[in-house]
Motif scaffolding. Structure first.
Motif, mmCIF file in Angstrom:
data_model
loop_
_atom_site.group_PDB
_atom_site.id
_atom_site.type_symbol
_atom_site.label_atom_id
_atom_site.label_comp_id
_atom_site.label_asym_id
_atom_site.label_seq_id
_atom_site.Cartn_x
_atom_site.Cartn_y
_atom_site.Cartn_z
ATOM 1 N N VAL A 284 43.210 -35.848 -4.101
ATOM 2 C CA VAL A 284 43.970 -36.516 -3.048
ATOM 3 C C VAL A 284 45.309 -36.940 -3.649
ATOM 4 O O VAL A 284 45.363 -37.504 -4.748
ATOM 5 N N ILE A 285 46.379 -36.653 -2.925
ATOM 6 C CA ILE A 285 47.734 -36.999 -3.365
ATOM 7 C C ILE A 285 48.245 -38.140 -2.499
ATOM 8 O O ILE A 285 48.198 -38.068 -1.269
ATOM 9 N N ALA A 286 48.736 -39.186 -3.129
ATOM 10 C CA ALA A 286 49.367 -40.299 -2.420
ATOM 11 C C ALA A 286 50.858 -40.294 -2.720
ATOM 12 O O ALA A 286 51.261 -40.220 -3.880
ATOM 13 N N ALA A 287 51.659 -40.359 -1.663
ATOM 14 C CA ALA A 287 53.106 -40.558 -1.810
ATOM 15 C C ALA A 287 53.423 -41.917 -1.209
ATOM 16 O O ALA A 287 52.983 -42.228 -0.103
ATOM 17 N N MET B 96 57.272 -42.628 -5.112
ATOM 18 C CA MET B 96 56.248 -42.490 -6.133
ATOM 19 C C MET B 96 55.184 -41.501 -5.646
ATOM 20 O O MET B 96 54.911 -41.401 -4.447
ATOM 21 N N VAL B 97 54.553 -40.799 -6.579
ATOM 22 C CA VAL B 97 53.443 -39.900 -6.272
ATOM 23 C C VAL B 97 52.313 -40.198 -7.246
ATOM 24 O O VAL B 97 52.540 -40.324 -8.457
ATOM 25 N N ALA B 98 51.102 -40.325 -6.726
ATOM 26 C CA ALA B 98 49.925 -40.554 -7.557
ATOM 27 C C ALA B 98 48.800 -39.641 -7.075
ATOM 28 O O ALA B 98 48.775 -39.219 -5.914
ATOM 29 N N VAL B 99 47.873 -39.314 -7.972
ATOM 30 C CA VAL B 99 46.765 -38.421 -7.625
ATOM 31 C C VAL B 99 45.445 -39.051 -8.069
ATOM 32 O O VAL B 99 45.381 -39.823 -9.035
ATOM 33 N N SER B 100 44.375 -38.687 -7.321
ATOM 34 C CA SER B 100 43.024 -39.121 -7.662
ATOM 35 C C SER B 100 42.053 -38.017 -7.288
ATOM 36 O O SER B 100 42.275 -37.292 -6.306
ATOM 37 N N LEU C 243 37.768 -42.447 -4.985
ATOM 38 C CA LEU C 243 39.222 -42.636 -5.121
ATOM 39 C C LEU C 243 39.546 -43.993 -5.751
ATOM 40 O O LEU C 243 40.409 -44.735 -5.287
ATOM 41 N N LEU C 244 38.880 -44.270 -6.853
ATOM 42 C CA LEU C 244 39.057 -45.548 -7.555
ATOM 43 C C LEU C 244 40.096 -45.464 -8.665
ATOM 44 O O LEU C 244 40.734 -46.472 -8.993
ATOM 45 N N ASN C 245 40.257 -44.273 -9.255
ATOM 46 C CA ASN C 245 41.190 -44.098 -10.377
ATOM 47 C C ASN C 245 42.388 -43.264 -9.920
ATOM 48 O O ASN C 245 42.212 -42.151 -9.421
ATOM 49 N N TRP C 246 43.577 -43.800 -10.110
ATOM 50 C CA TRP C 246 44.797 -43.105 -9.696
ATOM 51 C C TRP C 246 45.747 -42.959 -10.884
ATOM 52 O O TRP C 246 45.897 -43.884 -11.680
ATOM 53 N N GLU C 247 46.371 -41.783 -10.982
ATOM 54 C CA GLU C 247 47.344 -41.519 -12.036
ATOM 55 C C GLU C 247 48.693 -41.218 -11.404
ATOM 56 O O GLU C 247 48.808 -40.345 -10.534
#
Length: 549
Positions: free
Chosen positions: A141-144, A155-159, A164-168
């Motif tokens: 899952v990609i979060a922008a 910002m962009v983060a992925v899990s 979906l507890l850990n995001w990088e």
């Protein structure tokens, strides 16, 4: 900055960045399998804190029973509603004790029974982690989202873990740092990104405005000579493209043929999804509240050509009104959407709630249809059903069997020749307090099509007499429009939940408002028709199960 020009933002705009301060809120790294994650959550310090916080608010009379409210402090925009590995995930602007915005997180199997999870996305290089969206791929899952202040920007983060507890964070900082823009929105803005993928490229759509001032710019404009008398701007959303989530190309303005916004609107919190054989753009205006535009997605040019549009509540934004959307496809051609609802008075240790989830579909002539989503019927208890209630002209009929401040009421009415019908909820026995749900027949144009050829009817949700209390604001009436056809029944689904009233009408429209009745007996219900008699052919009511403390 010109469309089509390539920018690699990793080292630019450094003069805008302050020294990064990592979040002080407790953070735990979880395992990668669901069973172990569930065990680890049992001892999580944040979940223990959330449970204690919710327990302490149990007796707050304005805390909703079945609309989601924050486990601690306040919430703001919902973010990144998505479906991942069999569960719905709701993110939102959460406010831990340190005062910086993190992404709050809740999970559900039915969009109604939400379970708190620890904060998901933490501000590290940015001061706050503001609004954004999620895009689900097969393996992640990609979060922008909008990083606000400090090393700020897109910002962009992925899990990829089960809950979906850990995001990088991709690159560890903003992939598009903030852009300096003036009071007219020039050159453009970078905030509230919506992300999707088309072919080999990822796209993000950022909110904005152009050709005038906007409430987001007004504090600056009012202090600068030459900007005091500028006209309001127009809504604009700006498109970027990337093949790798790191390097982005500015593509220009996304929407064409927009006849549906009003002066001063901005395209904040955009969500762009397919709906039926069209696409829908859901946004929020800081002037006119929640909006939608229906149109066609021209993939060859990466443009959105508007066909219909309008407002989901007609009334001011803020002080107890619908606010920002978060949306995701339902898998069958519709779109699920949930909104945050603002406060109209100060609360003790918490603020704002979520609306019920809605399901949007397209009807005849691309009209936007809407109904409650999720398994809300599972909350029903203590049913009451009445039939054939006569409504004499100009006479209020109090229905003693229907009482409560956490209820669903379904009223099916034959209005006959009556042009106006009013239903009062949260009514005090002496009528010193009540919230009115008003039906006005054939009172306005087809707002969503900018046409005078169709005379829409209106539901006006009027909290003017909702309280005799002295604290906070009384919201102005909120209204929604729909085509009422002569001879068809009027069906209102009214959700009353302590400090919110939410109304759906004939599966075609909806509106809501916050209310704060002061009297303990403000739990009654009544109906009246004006000018001519009418009949309530069926009235159903249920007490609703408490889901949240």
């Amino acid at each position: 900055m010109q469309p089509g020009r390539f920018y690699h933002y990793a080292s630019t705009k450094s003069r805008l960045w302050r020294r990064a301060v990592k979040s002080r809120t407790p953070r735990q790294t979880f395992s990668s399998d669901r069973a172990t994650q569930q065990q680890e959550l049992q001892d999580n310090v944040l979940l223990k804190r959330f449970a204690e916080s919710r327990q302490g608010k149990e007796r707050d009379r304005y805390r909703p029973f079945y609309h989601f409210s924050p486990p601690e402090n306040g919430l703001n925009d919902p973010n990144g509603l998505c479906y991942w590995q069999g569960k719905w995930h709701l993110f939102y602007q959460g406010s831990p004790d340190e005062g910086r915005v993190h992404w709050g997180h809740a999970v559900s199997e039915d969009l109604i029974h939400w379970r708190d999870l620890p904060y998901a996305i933490y501000p590290d290089t940015e001061e706050n982690s503001f609004s954004g969206t999620c895009f689900v791929e097969e393996d992640r899952v990609i979060a922008a989202y909008y990083g606000h202040q400090s090393a700020a920007g897109l910002m962009v983060a992925v899990s990829d873990d089960p809950l979906l507890l850990n995001w990088e964070t991709v690159t560890g900082k903003a992939v598009i740092p903030n852009i300096d823009y003036d009071e007219l929105g020039r050159p453009h803005q970078v905030y509230d990104p919506c992300i999707w993928k088309d072919g080999d490229f990822y796209y993000v759509l950022c909110g904005g405005w152009a050709d005038g001032i906007n409430p987001l710019a007004e504090p600056h404009a009012h202090n600068k000579v030459g900007f005091e008398d500028l006209t309001p701007g127009r809504m604009v959303d700006h498109l970027y493209r990337s093949s790798d989530l790191e390097s982005w190309v500015y593509m220009g303005e996304f929407m064409e043929n927009d006849l549906f916004g009003f002066s001063g609107d901005d395209g904040s919190c955009p969500y762009f999804w397919p709906i039926g054989d069209r696409h829908i753009l859901l946004t929020f205006s800081h002037v006119h509240s929640a909006m939608f535009v229906i149109g066609d997605y021209d993939r060859s040019r990466q443009k959105f050509v508007a066909r219909r549009g309008g407002y989901l509540n007609s009334g001011r934004q803020g002080s107890g009104s619908i606010h920002a959307p978060s949306a995701y496809p339902d898998g069958t051609g519709g779109v699920y959407c949930i909104y945050n609802v603002t406060e109209g008075r100060p609360q003790d240790g918490w603020a704002q709630i979520m609306s019920l989830p809605r399901r949007y579909t397209l009807g005849e002539d691309d009209r936007l249809l809407m109904e409650p989503a999720g398994d809300v019927e599972s909350l029903r208890e203590e049913a009451v059903e009445l039939s054939d209630i006569e409504l004499p002209a100009n006479q209020e009929v109090v229905v003693d069997q229907v009482r409560g401040d956490a209820m669903e009421i379904v009223a099916t009415i034959d209005p006959g020749e009556a042009r106006y019908i009013r239903l009062n909820v949260l009514r005090a026995d002496d009528k010193s307090e009540y919230t009115a749900v008003n039906f006005h027949r054939d009172v306005g144009k087809d707002f969503a099509n900018r046409s005078w050829s169709v005379r829409d009817s209106m539901i006006a949700l009027d909290p003017t007499f909702s309280t005799i209390g002295e604290q906070g604001d009384i919201n102005q009436p909120q209204s929604c429009f729909f085509p009422y056809l002569e001879g068809e029944p009027l069906e209102l689904r009214i959700f009353v939940d302590r400090s919110i009233v939410e109304v759906f009408v004939n599966g075609q429209s909806a509106c809501l408002t916050r209310v704060y009745p002061a009297g303990a007996d403000s739990v009654g219900f009544s109906i009246e028709a004006r000018g001519h008699r009418a009949v309530c052919s069926k009235l159903q009511a249920w007490a609703m199960e408490r889901v949240f403390l």
